[in-house]
Design a protein around this motif. Structure first.
Motif, short mmCIF file in Angstrom:
data_model
loop_
_atom_site.label_atom_id
_atom_site.label_comp_id
_atom_site.label_asym_id
_atom_site.label_seq_id
_atom_site.Cartn_x
_atom_site.Cartn_y
_atom_site.Cartn_z
N VAL A 276 0.84 -1.19 0.00
CA VAL A 276 0.00 0.00 0.00
C VAL A 276 0.88 1.25 0.00
O VAL A 276 1.81 1.35 0.81
CB VAL A 276 -0.94 0.02 1.24
CG1 VAL A 276 -1.76 1.31 1.28
CG2 VAL A 276 -1.87 -1.19 1.22
N ARG A 277 0.57 2.17 -0.90
CA ARG A 277 1.31 3.43 -0.98
C ARG A 277 0.31 4.58 -1.17
O ARG A 277 -0.79 4.39 -1.67
CB ARG A 277 2.31 3.42 -2.14
CG ARG A 277 3.45 2.41 -1.98
CD ARG A 277 4.38 2.81 -0.87
NE ARG A 277 5.49 1.87 -0.67
CZ ARG A 277 5.53 0.95 0.27
NH1 ARG A 277 4.50 0.82 1.11
NH2 ARG A 277 6.58 0.17 0.43
N TRP A 278 0.75 5.79 -0.78
CA TRP A 278 -0.06 7.00 -0.97
C TRP A 278 0.41 7.69 -2.26
O TRP A 278 1.58 8.05 -2.38
CB TRP A 278 0.09 7.94 0.22
CG TRP A 278 -0.68 9.22 0.08
CD1 TRP A 278 -0.22 10.41 -0.40
CD2 TRP A 278 -2.07 9.43 0.39
NE1 TRP A 278 -1.23 11.36 -0.40
CE2 TRP A 278 -2.36 10.78 0.09
CE3 TRP A 278 -3.06 8.61 0.91
CZ2 TRP A 278 -3.64 11.33 0.29
CZ3 TRP A 278 -4.32 9.16 1.11
CH2 TRP A 278 -4.60 10.49 0.80
N PHE A 279 -0.51 7.84 -3.21
CA PHE A 279 -0.15 8.38 -4.52
C PHE A 279 -0.68 9.81 -4.70
O PHE A 279 -1.79 10.13 -4.24
CB PHE A 279 -0.74 7.51 -5.63
CG PHE A 279 -0.03 6.19 -5.81
CD1 PHE A 279 0.98 6.06 -6.75
CD2 PHE A 279 -0.35 5.10 -5.01
CE1 PHE A 279 1.65 4.85 -6.91
CE2 PHE A 279 0.32 3.89 -5.16
CZ PHE A 279 1.33 3.77 -6.11
N CYS A 280 0.11 10.65 -5.37
CA CYS A 280 -0.27 12.02 -5.70
C CYS A 280 -0.03 12.23 -7.19
O CYS A 280 1.08 11.97 -7.67
CB CYS A 280 0.56 13.04 -4.92
SG CYS A 280 0.53 12.80 -3.14
N LEU A 288 3.32 10.89 -11.39
CA LEU A 288 2.58 10.16 -10.38
C LEU A 288 3.60 9.84 -9.28
O LEU A 288 4.50 9.01 -9.47
CB LEU A 288 1.99 8.87 -10.97
CG LEU A 288 1.16 8.01 -10.02
CD1 LEU A 288 -0.09 8.73 -9.55
CD2 LEU A 288 0.78 6.68 -10.68
N ILE A 289 3.47 10.54 -8.15
CA ILE A 289 4.46 10.44 -7.06
C ILE A 289 3.87 9.52 -5.99
O ILE A 289 2.68 9.59 -5.71
CB ILE A 289 4.73 11.84 -6.45
CG1 ILE A 289 4.97 12.87 -7.55
CG2 ILE A 289 5.92 11.81 -5.50
CD1 ILE A 289 4.76 14.31 -7.11
N TYR A 290 4.72 8.69 -5.37
CA TYR A 290 4.17 7.83 -4.31
C TYR A 290 5.03 7.87 -3.05
O TYR A 290 6.24 8.02 -3.08
CB TYR A 290 3.93 6.39 -4.78
CG TYR A 290 5.13 5.68 -5.37
CD1 TYR A 290 5.94 4.87 -4.57
CD2 TYR A 290 5.42 5.78 -6.73
CE1 TYR A 290 7.02 4.19 -5.11
CE2 TYR A 290 6.51 5.11 -7.28
CZ TYR A 290 7.30 4.32 -6.46
OH TYR A 290 8.38 3.66 -7.01
N PHE A 291 4.31 7.78 -1.91
CA PHE A 291 4.89 7.86 -0.57
C PHE A 291 4.44 6.64 0.21
O PHE A 291 3.38 6.07 -0.07
CB PHE A 291 4.40 9.12 0.15
CG PHE A 291 4.72 10.41 -0.56
CD1 PHE A 291 5.82 11.17 -0.19
CD2 PHE A 291 3.91 10.87 -1.60
CE1 PHE A 291 6.11 12.36 -0.84
CE2 PHE A 291 4.19 12.06 -2.25
CZ PHE A 291 5.30 12.81 -1.87
N LYS A 292 5.21 6.29 1.24
CA LYS A 292 4.80 5.19 2.12
C LYS A 292 3.56 5.62 2.92
O LYS A 292 2.62 4.86 3.10
CB LYS A 292 5.94 4.80 3.05
CG LYS A 292 5.73 3.45 3.72
CD LYS A 292 6.98 2.99 4.46
CE LYS A 292 6.75 1.62 5.07
NZ LYS A 292 7.94 1.18 5.84
#
Length: 364
Positions: A276-280, A288-292
């Motif tokens: 699972v990742r947080w996408f912006c 499309l940037i992703y964060f933990k």
């Protein structure tokens, strides 16, 4: 009763009258406003009417349909109206000042209304600040610390002339970060930061997206910081791209991500476990940037999204090599380099993400 019905009909007719601007909220542009300020002579939406209620010395509101309107108030509304108010109260809105819409957070709308009617910041008589001086600001903001533990007071300095924003901690003699205005962006994010004045500042450092999450107790102060960042960005863009027309520059001053949320992603071999990742999704930078986690300082990675004629595509099925035991809503983002596979929470989220990604792929 006759006066009540007749006056209500006259008022509703006035609200719909072409060429008056009365068919949209005078403050946020929402269509078909059902309230009005009979002290300012403007038609406004329900939400903005709530803000006007907090300014009784300047504005008094009534419902177009539920309240009784005296004939003299109808006449006052006829002689004023939204276009009249715009010409008076928005005569000198600087090009970098953010004018909120109905979808924007409450603090932006509150301060826009107060700036116009209470402080008279944009009246014809006011002297406009040049972007360079407006883009210079110094003061304290509460910044979310490392590991998302707690907010700490930090000293911030913004200088459009130097082209940088800096912040300092109590312990450090030098700045903790020197941020170039070239990559600086700011957006309000009250839900994510869990503060009604929450502002997310992003910038690029060593090729990586970096987030700062800040707030100030004062609504005016945080909105002033936001518009100071916009003034500094406007000054930078004006000088860097002198031949670009202003209507093209304004949307590039600051931007919101077009979509954010959780998805699951797998690795480049497409055999790794989904995480699972947080996408912006940043449509302007086509990333499309992703964060933990949503409040992480640094991105874990990003995917560039080019145009369809360059080989980019979004599909709602899995690549041939990938197997899944249980059917889930998936997205395959096809790029010339590789295929990225994501799992969405449900069918609705899958459609939202696919629509947003397709909009980026089809934009020029």
């Amino acid at each position: 009763a006759m006066d009540y019905d007749r006056n209500k009909a006259l008022l509703l007719e006035l609200q719909r009258e072409p060429g008056t601007g009365n068919d949209r909220c005078a403050d946020c542009g929402d269509p078909n406003p059902e309230w009005a300020s009979y002290k300012l002579g403007i038609f406004i939406c329900l939400t903005c009417s709530g803000i006007h209620r907090d300014l009784p010395e300047i504005s008094r509101v009534k419902s177009l349909r539920l309240d009784f309107w005296e004939s003299n108030l109808i006449e006052f509304m006829r002689n004023h109206g939204n276009l009249w108010a715009k010409a008076k109260y928005e005569a000198k809105v600087p090009p970098y000042y953010y004018i909120p819409k109905s979808r924007d957070c409450m603090v932006l709308r509150q301060q826009w209304i107060r700036a116009k009617y209470e402080r008279g910041e944009f009246l014809e008589t006011r002297v406009c600040q040049d972007p360079c001086s407006a883009g210079s600001r110094e003061g304290c903001l509460w910044k979310l610390g490392k590991g998302r533990r707690e907010f700490q007071k930090r000293h911030f300095l913004l200088s459009a002339r130097e082209g940088v924003m800096k912040y300092y901690s109590k312990e450090s003699k030098g700045p903790k970060a020197i941020i170039s205005i070239e990559t600086l962006n700011a957006m309000f994010h009250v839900e994510k930061i869990r503060h009604s004045h929450g502002l997310q500042i992003t910038y690029i450092t060593d090729g990586q997206t970096r987030n700062l999450f800040v707030y100030h107790e004062s609504g005016k102060e945080i909105v002033d910081w936001f518009n100071a960042i916009r003034a500094a960005r406007y000054h930078y863009l004006r000088n860097t791209f002198p031949n670009v027309p202003e209507p093209e520059l304004i949307p590039r001053i600051t931007r919101n991500f077009v979509k954010e949320g959780y998805m699951e992603k797998t690795g480049p071999k497409q055999k790794e476990a989904f995480k699972v990742r947080w996408f912006c999704l940043d449509s302007q930078e086509r990333n499309l940037i992703y964060f933990k986690n949503p409040l992480d300082a640094f991105a874990q990675g990003q995917v560039f999204i080019g145009r369809r004629d360059e080989g980019y595509e979004v599909r709602d099925d899995l690549p041939q090599k990938v197997c899944m035991k249980k059917k889930k809503p998936v997205i395959t983002l096809v790029t010339p380099v590789r295929e990225f596979v994501f799992i969405c929470e449900n069918d609705r989220k899958q459609k939202e993400w696919m629509d947003a990604l397709n909009r980026v792929i089809t934009q020029p």
